[in-house]
Design an enzyme around this catalytic site. Sequence first.
Site, short mmCIF file in Angstrom:
data_model
loop_
_atom_site.label_atom_id
_atom_site.label_comp_id
_atom_site.label_asym_id
_atom_site.label_seq_id
_atom_site.Cartn_x
_atom_site.Cartn_y
_atom_site.Cartn_z
CB SER A 12 8.34 -5.80 6.84
OG SER A 12 7.56 -6.95 7.06
N GLY A 15 7.36 0.04 11.69
CA GLY A 15 6.91 1.42 11.87
C GLY A 15 7.96 2.43 11.43
CG ASP A 147 13.90 -7.01 1.34
OD1 ASP A 147 14.13 -8.00 2.06
OD2 ASP A 147 13.00 -6.18 1.55
CD GLU A 149 11.14 -6.21 -3.89
OE1 GLU A 149 10.72 -6.45 -5.02
OE2 GLU A 149 10.41 -6.12 -2.89
N PRO A 190 20.24 -9.72 15.84
CG PRO A 190 18.00 -10.37 16.00
CD PRO A 190 19.24 -10.19 16.82
CD GLN A 192 25.89 -7.95 17.63
OE1 GLN A 192 26.81 -8.58 17.13
NE2 GLN A 192 25.48 -8.17 18.85
CB CYS A 381 -15.88 6.02 -1.26
SG CYS A 381 -15.52 6.03 -3.02
CG LEU A 382 -18.81 0.24 -1.21
CD1 LEU A 382 -19.39 0.04 -2.60
CD2 LEU A 382 -18.04 -1.00 -0.79
CG HIS A 507 -11.97 8.17 -0.12
ND1 HIS A 507 -12.22 6.98 0.53
CD2 HIS A 507 -12.13 7.92 -1.44
CE1 HIS A 507 -12.52 6.05 -0.36
NE2 HIS A 507 -12.48 6.59 -1.56
CD GLU A 509 -11.32 7.90 3.86
OE1 GLU A 509 -12.27 8.70 3.82
OE2 GLU A 509 -11.25 6.90 3.10
N1 GLN Z 1 -16.23 0.61 -5.87
C1 GLN Z 1 -16.79 1.92 -5.82
C2 GLN Z 1 -16.45 2.74 -7.05
O1 GLN Z 1 -15.53 2.42 -7.75
C3 GLN Z 1 -16.35 2.65 -4.56
C4 GLN Z 1 -14.89 2.98 -4.53
C5 GLN Z 1 -14.38 3.34 -3.17
O2 GLN Z 1 -15.03 3.08 -2.16
N2 GLN Z 1 -13.21 3.90 -3.11
O3 GLN Z 1 -17.07 3.74 -7.31
#
Ligand code: GLN
Length: 537
Positions: A12, A15, A147, A149, A190, A192, A381-382, A507, A509
């Site tokens: 695994s 990529g 595998d 599964e 591997p 093959q 977020c957090l 988020h 990102e």
């Molecule tokens: N634990 C926090 C919440 O549930 C932040 C969640 C997170 O960072 N995705 O609100």
Amino acid sequence: MKYVFVTGGVVSSLGKGLTAASLGTLLENRGLKITLQKFDPYLNVDPGTMSPYQHGEVYVLDDGAETDLDLGHYERFTHTKLSRKNNLTSGQVYQTVLDKERRGDYLGKTVQVIPHVTDEIQKRIVEVGELSKADIVITEIGGTTGDIEGLPFLEAIREFALNVGPTNVCFIHVTYVPFIKAAGELKTKPTQQSVAKLREIGIAPNILVCRCEQPLNKELRQKISLFCNVAYEAVIEEKDVDHSIYEVPLMLQRERMDDLVCNHLRIEAPPANMIHWQEIIRKLVVPQHRVRIGVVGKYIELQDAYKSVYEAIIHGGVANDCGVAIEKIESEEIEKFGAEKALRGLTGILVPGGFGERGIEGKILAAKYAREKKMPFFGLCLGMQIATIEFARNVLGLAGANSTEFDANSPHPVISLLSEQKNVSHKGASMRLGSQPCELLAGSKAAHFYGASLIHERHRHRYEFNNEYREQFEQAGLMFSGTSPDHKLVELIELKDHPFFLASQYHPEFLSKPNAPHPLFRAFIAACQVAMHQRAT
Ligand code: GLN
């Protein structure tokens, strides 16, 4: 409609997802409409309930689906719009089959893996194709050939190929050709054996992508071709990249992978124009400037836990023609050795999302350090929640301020459970998830960075800023620069008298791409560059 299936062999972490995404990039740049989907053989309904140790990052889509991180690669490398239909797990397949069985839909038949489970898998391939109206559907099968599964998925794609005909389906097998140091040689056995395993199931790969650390020479390619029954030109080398994962599409183009796929599928399309992609690589390889960003997290030793965050930071670098060195900092180290020791010398600090109490105090110390030292700070977020807690404790003087996630009896619960969460008992898919609108405050830095007043960003959380404390925070100089349109939920905070101190409940990102860097990551890296120049002068 045409179909590409990407399977993996030997080990695994080869990529496969990057290979599938890179093929997507090339085909899109030939003017074709594509979509990508991932099949995951595990029994969880989705990865949302899995620990980062098991699974790495959980990638969130607009529609709120919690999906495999490969979908992050698909979105970053292509323009395809993904939905919860683009990630199918065995858990979902069995849930559907069992629901049907209980309803009596099978009319007294014995319900079996073949054909009932495999039919359900095939249905999803067709459904995703129809929904996306793509010319080509690329489906990546998770796991490794052999595998137990994964077998129903491989059986399903074998049957599918039989149904739609051989010129409509291209099988790509990603395999590993290890370099054995003691022998000083690359070894093909591997590969093959992994292809033999696939052929036993009834799948003969049309293209073999050989992951390797050393280049494959002509003899090796010939040997692999002969023993694996794959055309010589269809034995493709995918060497480890030197600088960045964004080099992979260019590397596969040099190996003519997209030509092979188009020829096999009888598709006529002009060559892929990759000039803009080459420019991204140039900026990554020879940037004008360099900054050092500390990412303070609790799963730092895992490469995949903050995947989209690391990628978005790199995109922010590309936007500023700036190289970024990412320093991964374990928040518990800050708790043990102090912020100064762990964070000194960085240009900026980013605190990503997370769950649970471990490491929280270290993250709070990092936010304090960045606020006091006027070092660029970006919380996600957090990361926003801990920045709020830090401000409450150290600026407002609210001793014991906390989130009720970490201290149910906190005298100052500045972060508390979302009201919609109060009666939630099931853990799966029950957070506030997916794309939500957010109104930006006129005159805020955020509104300036986005150049917009209303934005949509992806969410994944249960806790929120506690509105009882809003006024106190505002009076002390913290700005609520983004809220839900009804102004009830805080989405974005920023500090007025700080070069860059911004944190979002959402988020960002998940919406950043190398060719469309997210405005906040762009602004964060720009602020880091300014900070670095100021320090130098
Ligand atoms: N634990 C926090 C919440 O549930 C932040 C969640 C997170 O960072 N995705 O609100």
